[in-house]
Design an enzyme around this catalytic site. Structure first.
Site, short mmCIF file in Angstrom:
data_model
loop_
_atom_site.label_atom_id
_atom_site.label_comp_id
_atom_site.label_asym_id
_atom_site.label_seq_id
_atom_site.Cartn_x
_atom_site.Cartn_y
_atom_site.Cartn_z
N LYS A 98 3.03 -3.58 5.89
CA LYS A 98 4.19 -2.71 5.62
C LYS A 98 4.59 -1.95 6.89
O LYS A 98 5.77 -1.83 7.20
CB LYS A 98 3.87 -1.76 4.46
CG LYS A 98 3.83 -2.51 3.13
CD LYS A 98 3.26 -1.73 1.97
CE LYS A 98 3.10 -2.66 0.76
NZ LYS A 98 2.49 -2.06 -0.40
N GLN A 140 -0.31 3.44 -1.60
CA GLN A 140 -0.85 2.09 -1.83
C GLN A 140 -1.79 2.10 -3.04
O GLN A 140 -2.70 2.91 -3.13
CB GLN A 140 -1.60 1.61 -0.56
CG GLN A 140 -2.12 0.21 -0.64
CD GLN A 140 -1.00 -0.84 -0.79
OE1 GLN A 140 0.01 -0.81 -0.10
NE2 GLN A 140 -1.17 -1.78 -1.72
N ASP A 195 8.84 2.35 -4.19
CA ASP A 195 8.14 1.28 -4.92
C ASP A 195 8.82 1.02 -6.27
O ASP A 195 8.57 -0.01 -6.91
CB ASP A 195 6.67 1.66 -5.18
CG ASP A 195 5.73 0.93 -4.23
OD1 ASP A 195 6.11 -0.15 -3.70
OD2 ASP A 195 4.60 1.43 -4.03
#
Ligand code: NAD
Length: 282
Positions: A52, A96, A119
């Protein structure tokens, strides 16, 4: 012979488009920053976070890294999220997953401001998607819509079957196909006559988490088949939920594993980061 839908090529196109938008914002004096929060040192999570950050570098998005020890408390993590929510320089917050067991993931997801939820996991983002309002969309299903459209297939009016009803893939996938005017059916572990339902599909999205479960007996001739699954086989090779060798000869188009859906997730995360500027302005 099916058309192979190349996720590497399409994800690069998307990252290049994001890069252009980021530089147009920079020309107006607007920088885009993503806070990337990793708790502990799970090897897979460390790799994902590294990828990422690399995508941020490629697109010109600033990544601001928070690498916290495994024994970080839930209160400490929530405090960091609160700080990032209130930091005008941060556009997106990515925590995460999975988190260590002593931290309540739901609580953490809900703590992230829906305006920075790149997200797309916050209940407000999911709710906005379900009632057709603007907001962040979960990256993997958003990437699948791009794969289908950019491969030249139409969704409108088509029979779309999604196998899997998870919150991060199956459900948002079904909502997105519906938003594109598909006629959508969701199948899951309790579905009766799975084969017959799948055989109706013009577009079949498979997100089951079972290696090579879907063979040609589930697939209508000429269907678009999207394989979300990712597994490492006994031979150490990657494979999906679809038996590619069996399905490819009958499908109209198919995503391979690796190199299909996989690369799209991070590209769409970058896209969500760039979209955050407009969402935050509103
Ligand atoms: P999950 O385990 O949360 O959900 C699986 C779904 O499949 C469930 O809704 C279940 O009802 C359904 N299912 C299970 N067995 C079934 C059966 N026999 N018949 C019909 N339905 C059945 O999984 P998930 O998080 O949605 O992920 C699915 C797959 O996609 C996994 O292999 C995962 O690794 C992969 N994945 C890939 C990406 C990517 O970026 N490529 C992202 C997320 C998930």
């Amino acid at each position: 012979m099916a058309q192979i839908i190349d996720g590497k090529v399409i994800s690069k196109q998307i990252k290049d488009e994001v890069k252009e938008k980021v530089s147009a914002y920079k020309a107006q004096g607007i920088e885009i920053s993503l806070a990337v929060v990793l708790v502990g040192n799970d090897p897979a999570s460390t790799v994902y976070v590294g990828n990422k950050k690399k995508a941020c570098e490629y697109t010109g998005i600033n990544s601001v890294s928070y690498e916290l020890p495994e024994d970080t408390t839930e209160a400490e993590l929530l405090e960091l999220i609160d700080k990032l929510n209130n930091d005008d320089k941060i556009n997106g917050i990515l925590v995460q997953l999975p988190l260590p067991k002593h931290i309540d993931e739901d609580k953490v997801i809900k703590a992230i401001s829906p305006l920075k939820d790149v997200d797309g996991f916050h209940p407000m983002s999911v709710g906005a998607l379900s009632i057709g309002q603007p907001g962040f969309v979960s990256c993997t299903p958003a990437g699948i819509i791009e794969l289908i459209k950019r491969s030249g297939a139409d969704i409108e009016g088509k029979e779309c079957v999604v196998i899997g009803r998870s919150n991060i893939v199956g459900k948002p996938m079904a909502l997105l196909l519906l938003r594109e005017n598909g006629t959508v059916t969701i199948c899951h572990s309790r579905t009766k006559n799975l084969k017959e339902v799948c055989k109706r599909a013009d577009i079949l999205v498979v997100a089951i988490g079972r290696p090579k479960m879907i063979d040609k007996s589930y697939v209508k001739d000429g269907a678009v088949v999207i394989d979300v699954g990712i597994h490492r086989g006994a031979d150490n090779k990657l494979c999906g939920d679809v038996d590619f060798a069996s399905v490819e000869p009958v499908a109209g188009a198919i995503t391979p594993v690796p190199g299909g859906v996989g690369p799209m997730t991070i590209a769409m995360l970058m896209n969500n980061c760039v979209n955050s500027v407009a969402i935050q302005k509103k």
